[in-house]
Design an enzyme around this catalytic site. Structure first.
Site, PDB file in Angstrom:
ATOM      1  N   LYS A 167      -1.023  -9.407   2.258  1.00  0.00           N
ATOM      2  CA  LYS A 167      -1.463  -8.017   2.333  1.00  0.00           C
ATOM      3  C   LYS A 167      -2.772  -7.933   3.115  1.00  0.00           C
ATOM      4  O   LYS A 167      -3.576  -8.860   3.042  1.00  0.00           O
ATOM      5  CB  LYS A 167      -1.658  -7.443   0.924  1.00  0.00           C
ATOM      6  CG  LYS A 167      -0.445  -7.553   0.008  1.00  0.00           C
ATOM      7  CD  LYS A 167       0.695  -6.661   0.440  1.00  0.00           C
ATOM      8  CE  LYS A 167       1.861  -6.748  -0.540  1.00  0.00           C
ATOM      9  NZ  LYS A 167       2.991  -5.887  -0.140  1.00  0.00           N
TER      10      LYS A 167
ATOM     11  N   HIS B 143      15.306 -10.422   2.028  1.00  0.00           N
ATOM     12  CA  HIS B 143      14.686  -9.214   1.493  1.00  0.00           C
ATOM     13  C   HIS B 143      15.725  -8.104   1.469  1.00  0.00           C
ATOM     14  O   HIS B 143      16.573  -8.020   2.347  1.00  0.00           O
ATOM     15  CB  HIS B 143      13.480  -8.800   2.341  1.00  0.00           C
ATOM     16  CG  HIS B 143      12.577  -7.825   1.647  1.00  0.00           C
ATOM     17  ND1 HIS B 143      12.902  -6.494   1.494  1.00  0.00           N
ATOM     18  CD2 HIS B 143      11.370  -7.984   1.053  1.00  0.00           C
ATOM     19  CE1 HIS B 143      11.921  -5.874   0.842  1.00  0.00           C
ATOM     20  NE2 HIS B 143      10.987  -6.753   0.560  1.00  0.00           N
TER      21      HIS B 143
END
Length: 453
Positions: A175, A294
């Site tokens: 992040k 994902h």
């Protein structure tokens, strides 16, 4: 000329619309071991009998159309048609029912999830006679399972490659997921891996944007992997997202990852598509790469309770198409019923044989025979205080994927990774000693904090 293809002068053909149930509703039908079975949640338009709507689903997802056609006489409908063989009410829902449909195996191309879904869900969901339609589950017969390669490697081979046993694997999504330069991104990867994580991860929409081109990211992440491996003595990895605008570009990125010697790549299998995913899975098996999956876009398909597909169907499809990990969400803090449903499809990912269990949302017994298992990835808002519950619920064969729960540590990325690793090892040790993680989890974490750097 055979009887089924013979035409005779003077024999009239009776065109026109007829009820689907006359051909496609067959409650006396005994399903075959080779049939693909589907459970649909049907919400019909008012005034339409369940038998007609269930038959319509079977027809429109197999050989049927809205009218009688003369070319029906050129084939054997009894051999190729889908059949609605059972209808049952949905408890607590007066206007819904479950329609069970059996499809003959010859309707489907071998080894193609794309073709399977095109047939079963490709057209019928827009049928105006239905208010809503949801595919709750599929039974994939052994004869069809054996036409798929499945996961590139599977759970046991992955553990052997990583030389890591007896605990869940730890991961972290870097992040912020967008905006970092490749060098700063690689620095964050190094700090997390050096702190004790097994993997770090590209987020689903990290591909090759102007602020960080894919080749630069791959190079700096590879440097971080090798540096952290040298300093810790452990095998490390980063999920390098190979998803691209074309299959050719996707494979090119996977080839470069293999040339760098990294252990794992990643794909967004729903936005990328099943054909691309299966191609990448085949490449990964042939070249020794693990494949992380994902599920970006899944909620568009599975979030509505009455329309779309349940994620257990997408999970089964992924096991067939190929992937070594897939995000499964997390049940921490959820209602017990949702926990049972989630763990139902987690078992469908991992286990070789799963019995029918409606309390867990499993409509059919599923035998995966020799198809390798897939590691479920528990993610979404987890942190170290969830570790006891995650360890107890998901067990060893899982990946616990943090994000802000690592990167958000007040002391930085590396201490965040240390906290994750210390908490996990404390919980595994306590579990192995027979302690109750549900009752003592908080105390176990507090004890571990005393010895954490």
């Amino acid at each position: 000329m055979s009887p089924q293809t013979e035409t005779k002068a003077g024999v009239g053909f009776k065109a026109g619309v007829k009820e689907y149930k006359l051909t496609y509703y067959t409650p006396e039908y005994e399903t075959k071991d080779t049939d693909i079975l589907a459970a649909f949640r049907v919400t019909p338009q008012p005034g339409v009998p369940p038998e007609e709507r269930g038959a319509a689903v079977a027809a429109e997802s197999s050989t049927g159309t809205w009218t009688t056609v003369w070319t029906d006489g050129l084939t054997s409908l009894d051999r190729y048609k889908g059949r609605c063989y059972h209808i049952e009410p949905v408890p607590g829902e007066e206007d819904q029912f479950i329609a069970y449909v059996a499809y003959p195996l010859d309707l489907f191309e071998e080894g193609s999830v794309t073709n399977m879904f095109t047939s079963i869900v490709g057209n019928v969901f827009g049928f105006k006679a239905l208010r809503a339609l949801r595919l709750e589950d599929l039974r994939i017969p052994v004869a069809y399972v054996k036409t798929f390669q499945g996961p590139p490697h599977g759970i046991q081979v992955e553990r052997d490659k990583l030389n890591k046993y007896g605990r869940p694997l730890l991961g972290c999504t870097i992040k912020p997921k967008l905006g970092l330069s490749a060098k700063n991104y690689g620095r964050a990867v190094y700090e997390c891996l050096r702190g004790g994580l097994d993997f770090t991860k590209d987020d689903e929409n990290v591909n090759s944007q102007p602020f960080m081109r894919w080749r630069d990211r791959f190079l700096f992440c590879a440097e971080a992997i090798y540096k952290s491996q040298a300093e810790t003595g452990e095998i490390k990895g980063h999920y390098l997202n190979a998803t691209a605008g074309t299959c050719e570009e996707m494979i090119k990125r996977a080839v470069f990852a293999r040339e760098l010697g990294v252990p794992i790549v990643m794909h967004d299998y729903l936005t990328g598509g099943f054909t691309a995913n299966t191609s990448l899975a085949h490449y990964c098996r042939d070249n020794g790469l693990l494949l992380h999956i994902h599920r970006a876009m899944h909620a568009v398909i599975d979030r509505q309770k009455n329309h779309g597909m349940h994620f257990r169907v997408l999970a089964k499809a992924l096991r067939m198409s190929g992937g070594d990990h897939i995000h499964s969400g997390t049940v921490v803090g959820k209602l017990e019923g949702e926990r049972d449903i989630t763990l139902g499809f987690v078992d469908l990912l991992r286990d070789d044989y799963i019995e029918k269990d409606r309390s867990r949302g499993i409509y059919f017994t599923q035998d995966w025979v020799s198809l390798p298992g897939v590691l479920p990835v528990a993610s979404r808002g987890i942190h170290v205080w969830h570790m006891p519950a995650l360890t107890e619920i998901f067990g060893d064969d899982s990946v616990l994927q943090f994000g802000g729960g690592t990167i958000g540590h007040p002391w930085g990325n590396a201490p965040g990774a240390v906290a994750n690793r210390v908490a996990l090892e404390a919980c595994v040790k306590a579990r192995n000693e027979g302690r109750d993680l549900a009752a003592e989890g908080g105390e176990i974490i507090r004890e571990a904090c005393k010895w954490s750097p």
